[in-house]
Design a protein around this motif. Structure first.
Motif, mmCIF file in Angstrom:
data_model
loop_
_atom_site.group_PDB
_atom_site.id
_atom_site.type_symbol
_atom_site.label_atom_id
_atom_site.label_comp_id
_atom_site.label_asym_id
_atom_site.label_seq_id
_atom_site.Cartn_x
_atom_site.Cartn_y
_atom_site.Cartn_z
ATOM 1 N N ARG A 23 0.950 -1.384 -0.243
ATOM 2 C CA ARG A 23 -0.120 -0.041 0.354
ATOM 3 C C ARG A 23 1.353 1.504 0.172
ATOM 4 N NH1 ARG A 23 -4.787 1.375 4.660
ATOM 5 N NH2 ARG A 23 -5.231 3.486 3.291
ATOM 6 N N THR A 24 0.687 2.387 -0.787
ATOM 7 C CA THR A 24 1.068 3.323 -1.002
ATOM 8 C C THR A 24 0.623 4.686 -0.347
ATOM 9 O OG1 THR A 24 0.791 3.877 -3.387
ATOM 10 C CG2 THR A 24 3.303 2.522 -2.744
ATOM 11 N N LEU A 25 1.530 5.928 0.343
ATOM 12 C CA LEU A 25 0.365 6.604 1.040
ATOM 13 C C LEU A 25 1.189 8.105 0.266
ATOM 14 C CD1 LEU A 25 0.220 4.184 3.317
ATOM 15 C CD2 LEU A 25 -0.667 6.773 4.483
ATOM 16 N N GLU A 26 0.318 9.251 0.014
ATOM 17 C CA GLU A 26 1.400 10.281 -0.559
ATOM 18 C C GLU A 26 0.711 11.503 -0.014
ATOM 19 O OE1 GLU A 26 2.050 10.950 -4.212
ATOM 20 O OE2 GLU A 26 2.431 8.696 -5.293
ATOM 21 N N ALA A 27 1.506 12.952 0.545
ATOM 22 C CA ALA A 27 1.013 13.925 1.344
ATOM 23 C C ALA A 27 1.762 14.965 1.102
ATOM 24 C CB ALA A 27 -0.010 13.596 2.195
ATOM 25 N N SER A 28 0.952 16.179 0.947
ATOM 26 C CA SER A 28 2.276 17.518 1.428
ATOM 27 C C SER A 28 1.890 18.416 2.216
ATOM 28 C CB SER A 28 1.811 18.070 -0.063
ATOM 29 O OG SER A 28 1.917 17.693 -1.377
ATOM 30 N N TYR A 29 2.394 18.468 3.050
ATOM 31 C CA TYR A 29 2.735 19.224 4.303
ATOM 32 C C TYR A 29 3.140 21.058 3.968
ATOM 33 C CZ TYR A 29 1.303 15.623 7.014
ATOM 34 O OH TYR A 29 0.339 14.662 7.497
ATOM 35 N N ASP A 30 2.003 21.657 4.404
ATOM 36 C CA ASP A 30 3.213 23.163 4.426
ATOM 37 C C ASP A 30 2.979 23.673 6.021
ATOM 38 O OD1 ASP A 30 0.764 25.194 4.543
ATOM 39 O OD2 ASP A 30 -0.148 23.740 2.602
ATOM 40 N N PHE A 31 4.228 24.537 5.564
ATOM 41 C CA PHE A 31 3.852 25.790 7.120
ATOM 42 C C PHE A 31 4.669 27.361 6.610
ATOM 43 C CE2 PHE A 31 6.159 26.969 10.900
ATOM 44 C CZ PHE A 31 5.090 25.922 11.770
ATOM 45 N N ALA A 32 3.140 28.320 7.244
ATOM 46 C CA ALA A 32 3.151 29.174 7.112
ATOM 47 C C ALA A 32 4.002 29.906 6.954
ATOM 48 C CB ALA A 32 2.042 29.476 6.960
ATOM 49 N N ILE A 33 4.624 31.165 6.000
ATOM 50 C CA ILE A 33 5.766 32.453 6.726
ATOM 51 C C ILE A 33 4.927 33.536 8.035
ATOM 52 C CG2 ILE A 33 6.190 34.254 6.282
ATOM 53 C CD1 ILE A 33 5.547 33.343 3.113
ATOM 54 N N GLU B 165 6.692 13.027 11.391
ATOM 55 C CA GLU B 165 5.772 13.031 12.749
ATOM 56 C C GLU B 165 4.539 12.589 12.412
ATOM 57 O OE1 GLU B 165 6.487 11.750 15.960
ATOM 58 O OE2 GLU B 165 7.953 11.495 14.285
ATOM 59 N N ALA B 166 4.033 13.522 11.271
ATOM 60 C CA ALA B 166 1.853 13.768 10.902
ATOM 61 C C ALA B 166 2.281 12.652 9.726
ATOM 62 C CB ALA B 166 1.573 15.408 10.478
ATOM 63 N N PHE B 167 3.205 12.335 9.431
ATOM 64 C CA PHE B 167 3.305 11.473 7.865
ATOM 65 C C PHE B 167 2.921 10.088 8.472
ATOM 66 C CE2 PHE B 167 4.243 9.779 4.090
ATOM 67 C CZ PHE B 167 3.287 10.101 4.067
ATOM 68 N N LEU B 168 3.549 9.816 9.551
ATOM 69 C CA LEU B 168 4.660 8.680 10.310
ATOM 70 C C LEU B 168 2.769 8.115 10.368
ATOM 71 C CD1 LEU B 168 6.119 6.183 10.885
ATOM 72 C CD2 LEU B 168 6.924 7.796 13.166
ATOM 73 N N ASP B 169 2.014 9.607 11.670
ATOM 74 C CA ASP B 169 0.848 9.124 11.949
ATOM 75 C C ASP B 169 -0.503 9.338 10.918
ATOM 76 O OD1 ASP B 169 0.546 9.484 15.647
ATOM 77 O OD2 ASP B 169 -1.693 10.365 14.201
ATOM 78 N N GLU B 170 -0.019 9.075 10.083
ATOM 79 C CA GLU B 170 -1.100 8.969 8.315
ATOM 80 C C GLU B 170 -0.681 7.314 8.330
ATOM 81 O OE1 GLU B 170 -1.811 11.197 5.226
ATOM 82 O OE2 GLU B 170 -1.082 12.574 6.001
ATOM 83 N N CYS B 171 0.799 6.717 8.525
ATOM 84 C CA CYS B 171 1.469 6.109 7.953
ATOM 85 C C CYS B 171 0.162 4.341 9.186
ATOM 86 C CB CYS B 171 2.621 5.465 8.241
ATOM 87 S SG CYS B 171 3.357 6.066 6.972
ATOM 88 N N ALA B 172 0.375 4.960 10.222
ATOM 89 C CA ALA B 172 0.290 3.927 11.888
ATOM 90 C C ALA B 172 -1.059 4.094 11.312
ATOM 91 C CB ALA B 172 0.719 4.660 13.532
ATOM 92 N N ALA B 173 -1.746 4.887 10.947
ATOM 93 C CA ALA B 173 -3.759 4.928 10.935
ATOM 94 C C ALA B 173 -4.190 3.752 10.485
ATOM 95 C CB ALA B 173 -4.253 6.513 10.622
#
Length: 740
Positions: free
Chosen positions: A326-336, A531-539
Motif C-alpha cells: 500500500r502506498t500513501l502520499e501527502a503534502s504538508y506546508d508551514f506558513a511564513i 511525524e504527522a505523515f508517520l501518524d498517517e502510516c500508523a492509521a
C-alpha cells in the motif's frame, strides 16, 4: 547588564585580581543611563583559547564570568553562573556574568541553535576548571602540600587534612594567569555537584518582577537624541523625493536624514520624532515584486532550485515503493511567520572620535560588530557592541536592524541616537521564517510496517550567516556576508530504522521575504511533516501511534522518552481516530517525537485537543513533554524552556501567519497577526530525564519541534480529519471536517 566605564588601568590588577575588577552596578532604575564608553585600548584577553577571556577573580572573593552567549530571557545567565560556581567551588551569589560585550567577552558564536550550554557553557566549564587546577598547583607550591592533598572550597585552596589555606586572590600575584584553556582538563565529578543539576532561583527574575529590570528599550545615554525611520510603502520601492519643509514646524526636529532609499527623522524628543516621521512628505516609486499570497505554494514550487541536498539514503526507496502492498502520499506546508516580539526592537549608537559604540539586544553581537563595521567602513576593532537584554528577543528579529539604523544615524548627526521600532516596523520589516513545503510518500508492507519512505523538502538556499541589515540595504551600503539562515535541512532525515529511505532538500534560489532564524528553524517544519505523515502510516496500518513508533525505533534513549511521555500522559493504546466522535466538541490526543538534528536532545510530546465542530476552533488544554538533554544544569530553567516552547508553538500552529500583498506585509498589528492569549495557554506537564554523567545538550529549541505534529495528530484522532497546513485556522478545520 550595566556597561562599565572601562580604561586600561581598570582592566589591570586591582588588589590581587585574576584578570580584572570593576563595578557591576545594579539595574535598579526603569530607565538606566549608560555612560559613554571607549572602544579601543582594551587589554583584556578575548581569545577563545585563553582562560583570562572567560573569567576574573577579584580581591573581594567574587568571580566575574565573561560569556559570548547571552540570556534572551531563557535563564542562560543563571545556568552559566551555576556552571562556573560549581567548577570554581564558589557560592552562586559570588559569581556575576558579563554577556555579549564584544570588548570583554570571547566570540562564542551567536546565541542560537540551542548551543548556549552545549557549547558556551562547556567552554566556560573548561576555563574555570583549568583556572582551578592552576590555582591548586600554585597553592601546592606555596604551602608545600601535594596537589592531591589539597581541595578547593568557598573560593580558597585548603589542605584536606585541615589547617590554613589560601584564598584565590592570594594565589594571583601577577594579575593574570596567561593560561590557555585545557579542553581535556578534569572537570568536577558529577557525583560531587552541589549546584549543577539543582533548581536555583534565576538571577534576573527579582528585578523583572519588581519592574526594575533595564531592558534595551530603557537604555539612555547622555546627549542622546531620538529617531524614527520612514519605511518605504513597498519593500522594493525607491525614494523619489522628500519635502523637508513638511516637518519644519515640529519643535525639536534636528535633521531629516536621507541616504539612498533610507529616510529618517532625528529629534531631541521621542514624540517629536514619531510625529515628524508620520508627517514627513515623501514620494516613492511603485513596486509589486511579491507573489500573490493565495498562490504562495505554486510560487514555491516554481522557484528555481539551486541544488539538492540528499540528507539520507538507505536502500532503494523508489524500487521499494513500487513493491509496496500500500502506498500513501501527502503534502504538508508551514506558513511564513514573523517573530512578533512583544517589545519592538531598539538600539542606541554613538560614533565619536572614529569609534562606534552600540547598545543592542542582538543575540549575535560579535557578528553584528562585523556588519556595522562593513556598513560604516570602520575597522571591526573600532566597533564595540554591548548586549542589553531586549523586551522580546529570539531568533534573528529586528534588533540587529535597529542597530544598523542607529549606527547610520549616529554618523549622520554626530550625537548618540536611539532608534525605537514601532509595532508596524517590527511586523513589517523584521526577517521572516520562510515558507516550507514538503512532499512525502510511504510504502507499507503486508503487515503495515513502513517499507519505503521518500520525501522532498522545499527550503531556502544558504548556510549559517548574517541576514543583511535593512539600513545597509536601503542606503546602498556594503553588506557583511549576507546569507540565508542555515541548518533548515536538519531533521528532514528520520530517526527510525526503515529499510528504504530517501530524503532530499531542494534548495530554493529565493524566498519572498528576508529569511531568518525563528525558534527551531527547519527542524520544526521538517519534524512536523515527518511525524504527522508517520501518524498517517500508523492509521493506515490500524496501529497505535506509540506502538508504531516503538517498533521502528532502535535508540534506547529515544524509546525512554516516548515511554516516559506515555506514562505522564496516561496514554491508552488504540489506533487513531477515536471511536467516539459524537457531540459538538470532539477530543483527541496526538503523539510526536524528535531526536534533535539526529545527534542530540530527545523529546517526545502528547497533545490533548478540543475541536469545536461548529466554529472550527481548536483548543489545546494540556500538553505533555518528556525530554532528555543529557546533563541538566538547572531543572527549573529547563522546565521554563519547555513551557515557553510549547506555549509559543501552540500559538504559531493555531493562529500565526504573515499576510501580504504584492508590495509588502499587511499583518502589521496584533489584530492582523494574532498570538495566543492567557485564556488559551495550555497546561504544560513535563518530565525531565537527567543524565548527570553525560554531556549537556540544548533545551532552548528541541521541544518546539514536536508541537505541530502532536496537535495535527490529535486533531485527526478527535475528528478523523487530517490537517496538513499550518496554521490550523477555524476555516481550515471546517473545510477538513466537510471533506471527511
Amino acid at each position: 547588564m550595566n556597561a562599565p566605564a572601562l580604561s586600561r588601568r581598570s582592566l589591570l590588577l586591582q588588589g590581587g585580581a585574576l584578570v580584572v575588577g570593576f563595578s557591576m552596578a545594579g539595574r535598579n532604575a526603569l530607565a538606566q543611563t549608560f555612560a559613554p564608553v571607549a572602544t579601543d585600548g582594551f587589554t583584556k584577553a578575548v581569545a577563545p583559547d585563553q582562560v583570562d577571556s572567560f573569567l576574573a577573580l577579584g580581591a573581594d572573593g567574587r568571580a566575574t564570568i565573561f560569556s559570548g552567549k547571552v540570556d534572551l530571557g531563557t535563564g542562560i545567565e543563571t545556568a552559566m553562573a551555576q556552571i562556573a560556581a560549581e567548577e570554581l567551588d564558589l557560592p552562586l551569589d559570588r559569581v556575576a556574568v558579563v554577556q555579549g560585550d564584544t570588548a570583554l567577552t570571547p566570540d562564542q558564536g551567536p546565541t542560537y541553535g540551542s548551543l548556549s550550554i552545549q557549547k558556551g557553557g562547556v567552554e566556560i566549564r573548561h576555563a574555570a576548571a583549568t583556572a582551578r587546577a592552576r590555582l591548586v598547583q600554585r597553592a601546592s607550591e606555596r604551602l608545600g602540600v601535594p596537589v592531591d592533598a589539597l581541595e578547593t572550597r568557598d573560593g580558597a585552596v585548603r589542605p584536606k587534612a585541615g589547617g590554613p589555606g589560601l584564598a584565590y586572590a592570594e594565589l594571583v600575584t601577577d594579575g593574570r594567569l596567561d593560561l590557555k584553556v585545557d579542553p581535556a582538563v578534569n572537570t568536577k565529578d558529577p557525583a560531587r555537584f552541589a549546584l549543577v543539576g539543582k533548581s536555583v532561583a534565576r538571577i534576573d527574575i527579582p528585578q523583572k518582577v519588581m519592574g526594575r529590570f533595564t531592558y534595551m528599550q530603557d537604555v539612555r545615554v547622555p546627549g542622546m537624541v531620538h529617531a524614527r525611520v520612514v519605511r518605504p510603502p513597498a519593500i522594493g520601492a525607491s525614494l523619489e523625493s522628500v519635502d523637508e519643509g513638511s516637518v519644519a514646524g515640529i519643535p525639536g526636529v534636528l535633521k531629516v536624514v536621507r541616504q539612498g532609499n533610507f529616510l529618517a527623522v532625528v529629534a531631541e524628543k521621542e514624540w517629536a520624532a514619531v510625529k515628524a516621521a508620520g508627517q514627513l512628505g515623501a514620494t516613492w516609486s511603485k513596486w509589486e515584486g511579491l507573489p500573490e499570497q493565495d498562490k504562495l505554494w505554486q510560487h514555491v514550487r516554481a522557484t528555481k532550485v539551486t541544488k539538492d541536498d540528499l540528507t539520507s539514503s538507505t536502500g532503494d526507496a523508489e524500487a521499494a515503493l513500487g513493491r509496496a502492498a500500500r502506498t500513501l502520499e501527502a503534502s504538508y506546508d508551514f506558513a511564513i511567520h514573523t517573530h512578533g516580539s512583544i517589545g519592538p526592537s531598539c538600539a542606541v549608537a554613538e560614533l565619536k572620535d572614529g569609534l562606534l559604540t552600540c547598545w543592542t539586544a542582538s543575540q549575535m553581537t560579535h557578528a553584528l560588530r562585523k556588519q556595522l563595521a562593513a556598513m560604516t567602513g570602520l575597522a571591526p576593532e573600532a566597533v564595540r557592541c554591548i548586549y542589553v537584554e531586549g523586551s522580546g528577543c529570539y531568533g534573528r528579529n529586528g534588533h540587529e536592524d535597529a542597530a544598523g539604523d542607529a549606527a547610520l544615524l549616529a554618523r549622520a548627526v554626530g550625537r548618540p541616537v536611539r532608534v525605537q521600532w514601532s509595532r508596524a516596523d517590527e511586523h513589517g520589516w523584521d526577517p521572516k521564517g520562510p515558507p516550507t513545503l514538503i512532499d512525502l510518500k510511504a510504502g507499507l508492507d503486508a503487515d503495515g510496517n513502513v517499507a519505503a519512505w521518500s520525501s522532498q523538502f522545499h527550503v531556502p538556499e544558504g548556510a549559517a550567516g548574517n541576514v543583511p541589515l535593512v539600513a545597509a540595504d536601503l542606503a546602498g551600503l556594503p553588506h557583511e556576508t549576507a546569507m540565508a539562515p542555515g541548518n533548515v535541512i536538519q531533521n528532514s532525515a528520520l530517526p527510525y530504522a526503515f529499510p528504504n529511505v530517501r530524503t532530499v532538500c531542494h534548495r530554493l534560489a529565493s524566498t519572498p521575504f528576508r529569511p531568518s532564524w525563528i525558534r527551531t528553524p527547519g527542524r520544526m517544519q521538517n519534524t512536523y511533516a515527518n511525524e504527522a505523515f508517520l501518524d498517517e502510516c500508523a492509521a493506515a496500518a490500524g496501529a497505535d501511534p506509540l506502538e508504531y513508533r516503538l517498533r521502528a525505533l532502535k535508540d534506547p534513549r529515544g524509546i525512554a522518552v516516548l515511554e516516559r511521555v506515555a506514562e505522564i500522559a496516561g496514554w491508552q493504546a488504540r489506533p487513531s481516530p477515536a471511536a467516539d466522535m459524537s457531540g459538538d466538541v470532539l477530543r483527541g490526543r496526538g503523539l510526536s517525537y524528535v531526536k534533535y538534528e539526529l545527534n542530540r536532545t530527545y523529546v517526545a510530546g502528547v497533545a490533548e485537543v478540543e475541536v469545536d465542530r461548529r466554529t472550527g476552533r481548536i483548543r489545546v488544554p494540556r500538553f505533555f513533554v518528556a525530554q532528555d538533554c543529557g546533563q541538566i544544569i538547572n531543572p527549573d530553567g529547563v522546565r521554563n524552556q519547555l513551557d515557553g516552547n510549547v506555549i509559543q508553538t501552540v500559538s504559531r500552529v493555531l493562529m500565526e501567519e504573515v499576510t501580504f500583498d504584492r508590495g509588502g506585509v499587511t499583518s502589521l498589528d496584533w489584530a492582523s497577526y494574532p498570538i495566543i492569549t492567557f485564556p488559551d495557554v495550555p497546561e504544560v506537564v513535563t518530565a525531565l530525564i537527567d543524565r548527570p554523567t553525560e554531556k549537556p545538550w540544548g533545551a532552548g529549541e528541541p521541544s518546539a519541534a514536536i508541537v505541530p505534529a502532536a496537535i495535527s495528530n490529535a486533531i485527526f484522532d478527535a475528528t478523523g480529519a487530517r490537517l496538513r497546513s499550518v496554521p490550523f485556522t477555524p476555516a481550515k478545520v471546517k473545510a477538513a471536517l466537510r471533506a471527511t
